[in-house]
Scaffold this active site. Structure first.
Site, short mmCIF file in Angstrom:
data_model
loop_
_atom_site.label_atom_id
_atom_site.label_comp_id
_atom_site.label_asym_id
_atom_site.label_seq_id
_atom_site.Cartn_x
_atom_site.Cartn_y
_atom_site.Cartn_z
CB THR A 1 27.13 -8.86 -59.09
OG1 THR A 1 27.77 -9.11 -60.35
CG2 THR A 1 25.65 -8.62 -59.34
N GLY B 1 32.17 -9.68 -54.34
CA GLY B 1 32.35 -9.57 -55.77
C GLY B 1 31.73 -8.31 -56.32
CD GLU C 1 31.61 -15.86 -52.25
OE1 GLU C 1 31.65 -14.71 -52.72
OE2 GLU C 1 31.92 -16.88 -52.91
#
Length: 235
Positions: A31, A29, A105
């Site tokens: 960030t 992602g 994840e």
């Protein structure tokens, strides 16, 4: 500060936790990308780490920065995973999967001693659910699976559209595992644990984006600085 600058500030807090010799999980992602960039700079300066990526996209980024990337089969136990979140509440419960990597994840987070979340303060919510909950499902029996998701979610107090995720060209989004993602717009999830249990009963569901009990530390960057949230539960 811009949203991107806030994400970078949160990532800078997390990079301070990294020590030479660590085995790291790298999230996916916008960030998490900042964290990988910072990690690459430290590796260039001599930091010795080995990493497992949660997506092909992150793997490509990390390798391009000279970071040593291996599979989770090669390094099945990790010291630390750093990842972003689409939502986080006061109990450090998360919604993840906006980037479509929720299965990997969660597998990587489960293999880690600690999971640290980095995000800007807009991701903090009182109640999870405003961000549509991603659920990864297999393609076989897709319509039936969606119907079961809707029915069991309703029994758990969650109602709203359950839509197959599409790419910009209108084609179905396909995960790195060859599955589909449905996004569940429930608006409010009053009991995340009950919903997680309900979704786990659906045979066609591979994994859902509720991360409950995984995160033990979060850095949330806002205009006034970076807030540190820590779990009261010993994970």
């Amino acid at each position: 500060m811009t949203s991107d600058a806030l994400k970078a500030a949160a990532a800078a807090e997390a990079i301070a936790l990294v020590e030479s010799g660590m085995k790291l999980g790298l999230g996916t992602g916008s960030t998490a990308k900042h964290f990988v960039d910072l990690l690459g700079a430290r590796v260039k300066d001599g930091l010795d780490v080995v990493c497992v990526a949660t997506s092909r996209r992150t793997e490509t980024q990390a390798k391009g920065l000279g970071i040593r990337v291996v599979t989770l089969d090669e390094e099945p136990y990790l010291d630390l995973t750093v990842d972003g979140a689409d939502e986080i509440d006061g109990e450090l419960r998360l919604i993840k999967g906006g980037g479509g990597a929720l299965l990997r994840e969660k597998i990587v987070a489960a293999a880690s001693e600690r999971m640290v979340v980095i995000a800007d303060t807009s991701k903090r919510v009182k109640t999870l659910g405003k961000f549509p909950l991603p659920v990864e499902i297999v393609t076989f029996g897709l319509v039936s699976t969606i119907s079961m998701i809707e029915a069991l979610a309703a029994e758990a107090g969650c109602k709203g559209p359950v839509l197959i995720r599409k790419q910009d060209d209108g084609s179905p989004f396909v995960t790195d595992n060859g599955n589909r993602i449905v996004d569940c717009s429930f608006d409010e999830i009053d009991d995340p644990e009950e919903l997680a249990d309900a979704l786990s009963l659906v045979p066609g569901v591979v994994e859902h984006g509720l991360f409950l009990g995984y995160c033990d530390l979060a850095f949330l960057a806002g205009p006034d600085g970076v807030e540190r949230l820590e779990s009261e539960i010993d994970l």
